[in-house]
Design a protein around this motif. Structure first.
Motif, mmCIF file in Angstrom:
data_model
loop_
_atom_site.group_PDB
_atom_site.id
_atom_site.type_symbol
_atom_site.label_atom_id
_atom_site.label_comp_id
_atom_site.label_asym_id
_atom_site.label_seq_id
_atom_site.Cartn_x
_atom_site.Cartn_y
_atom_site.Cartn_z
ATOM 1 N N UNK A 199 38.919 41.748 41.111
ATOM 2 C CA UNK A 199 38.968 40.854 41.987
ATOM 3 C C UNK A 199 38.620 41.390 43.395
ATOM 4 N N UNK A 200 38.878 42.940 43.698
ATOM 5 C CA UNK A 200 38.541 43.246 44.815
ATOM 6 C C UNK A 200 37.081 43.563 45.158
ATOM 7 N N UNK A 201 36.453 43.991 43.869
ATOM 8 C CA UNK A 201 35.006 44.173 43.821
ATOM 9 C C UNK A 201 34.417 42.603 44.066
ATOM 10 N N UNK A 202 34.943 41.567 43.478
ATOM 11 C CA UNK A 202 34.380 40.434 43.755
ATOM 12 C C UNK A 202 34.650 39.909 44.997
ATOM 13 N N UNK A 203 35.488 40.393 45.919
ATOM 14 C CA UNK A 203 35.767 40.043 47.384
ATOM 15 C C UNK A 203 37.008 38.809 47.408
ATOM 16 N N UNK A 204 37.432 38.985 46.414
ATOM 17 C CA UNK A 204 38.604 37.899 46.244
ATOM 18 C C UNK A 204 39.922 38.454 46.385
ATOM 19 N N UNK A 205 40.072 38.652 47.843
ATOM 20 C CA UNK A 205 41.244 39.666 48.501
ATOM 21 C C UNK A 205 42.570 39.243 47.844
#
Length: 385
Positions: A199-205
């Motif tokens: 999720x971090x890599x998909x910018x879903x912080x």
């Protein structure tokens, strides 16, 4: 944030009380069980110590020998002896080819070999091994739910390396579902941790923080200090991205303290690397360089940590750029690109190319800058026709 795969836990190596010589054959199962228990808490040194001499007493029991080989191979991989781990897994593969072993046993060997290959940055080969292991699990009559969950969250790492976050997301969501069905806290923690990274890599912080905190709670319940500091490291960076620098700094400080407390210098280096990134974002190049250089002194030369080594080199290069030392920046950017090239990570290489473009632009070389930016954009694009 760091998709940290494994760290070395340099904890003391407790040993069981010595067995009388005549009872060593009977003691072999206990020695192997002790090693397996040590691996559960990431005490790899203790696992290796528990297995000392065990093969002399398992020659008449292929099942016990295979358990010992699997345990030792994992401990060796985790402590950086990847070649030694692969040799042990080759022996395990020969043993499990016999009819008395199941398809699940053979899938287990493939899974662990895939982990070794990923540690060597042979991402394509690792992906193939994980996929084959999953296929064998699906055709096996034996229950392999836990093994499948582990394979899926490791294959997700491969998809991220290949810049395929959607496929990684599918794998970690299925891994979480399987772990929840099992009611296995440790397996669920691993899956949630990897889901946080995806999720971090998909910018879903926010979702990344939610999964990370869920993983941290589980690891704290288990008393798993090694994985606690890994999750805290990632949560530190995620909180900074969410605008909470104070909360992020607190997480990273805890991560460094835990890692150093258990003698995990590599784990501490990962947290220092994230601190360096955060400090650079807060416009403190000197502070960022200080943290990064501390991390570099530990990570330099570790084959299994080339990705984080590249990140550290990139931070030092960026800090040097902001301080006006363009020659030093160029040297570190080149070293970072070389490290990323060895792990076959397009996303990381694109970061290095953008940094090189920024350097060329500051030198007034707009042609080279444009080439670097174009190369990064082309590498990351999803449509090529």
């Amino acid at each position: 944030m760091n998709n940290q795969l494994l760290t070395v836990a340099e904890a003391p190596s407790p040993r069981v009380a010595p067995f009388p010589a005549g009872s060593m054959v009977e003691a072999a199962p206990e020695m192997i069980a002790e090693a397996e228990a040590a691996l559960e808490i990431n005490d790899h040194a203790a696992a290796l110590a528990a297995l000392e001499g065990v093969y002399d007493f398992t020659r008449t029991s292929p099942g016990l020998m295979n358990r010992a080989l699997l345990a030792e191979s994992w401990a060796r991989m985790a402590t950086g002896d990847i070649g030694g781990a692969e040799d042990l897994l080759a022996r395990s593969s020969d043993i499990t080819a016999n009819p008395e072993f199941t398809e699940r046993d053979r899938a287990e060997v493939l899974y662990r070999l895939g982990c070794c290959r990923l540690q060597r940055s042979k991402v394509g080969n690792a992906t193939q091994l994980f996929t084959l292991a999953l296929h064998i699990c699906h055709t096996s009559e034996d229950d392999s739910t836990k093994l499948q969950a582990h394979i899926l969250q490791w294959r997700a790492r491969c998809w991220l390396r290949q810049h395929l976050p959607d496929m990684a997301r599918e794998d970690v969501e299925l891994a979480i579902e399987l772990a929840e069905d099992l009611g296995d806290t440790r397996t669920l923690a691993h899956a949630c941790f990897q889901a946080s990274v995806v999720c971090e890599r998909q910018s879903q912080w926010l979702l990344a923080r939610l999964y990370g905190e869920r993983a941290l709670d589980a690891y704290e319940q288990l008393g798993d200090q090694v994985n606690c500091h890994k999750v805290l490291n990632n949560l530190g960076g995620i909180n900074v991205l969410l605008g909470s620098a104070e909360r992020g700094t607190s997480c990273l400080g805890r991560a460094v303290d835990i890692a150093r407390g258990i003698g995990d210098d590599v784990g501490a280096a990962y947290a220092l690397s994230t601190l360096a990134h955060m400090t650079l974002k807060l416009d403190d190049p000197a502070g960022a360089k200080n943290y990064a250089e501390q991390a570099l002194s530990v990570l330099d030369g570790y084959e299994a940590h080339l990705g984080e080594l590249g990140n550290v080199l990139l931070v030092i290069g960026r800090a040097s750029l902001e301080e006006g030392d363009l020659g030093q920046a160029e040297s570190y950017f080149r070293r970072a690109d070389l490290a990323f090239e060895q792990i076959s990570s397009i996303g990381h290489r694109a970061e290095a190319w953008v940094a090189q473009g920024d350097l060329a632009r500051l030198r007034g070389d707009t042609g080279t800058a444009a080439d670097r930016y174009r190369k990064a954009a082309t590498a990351l694009q999803d449509v090529h026709l």
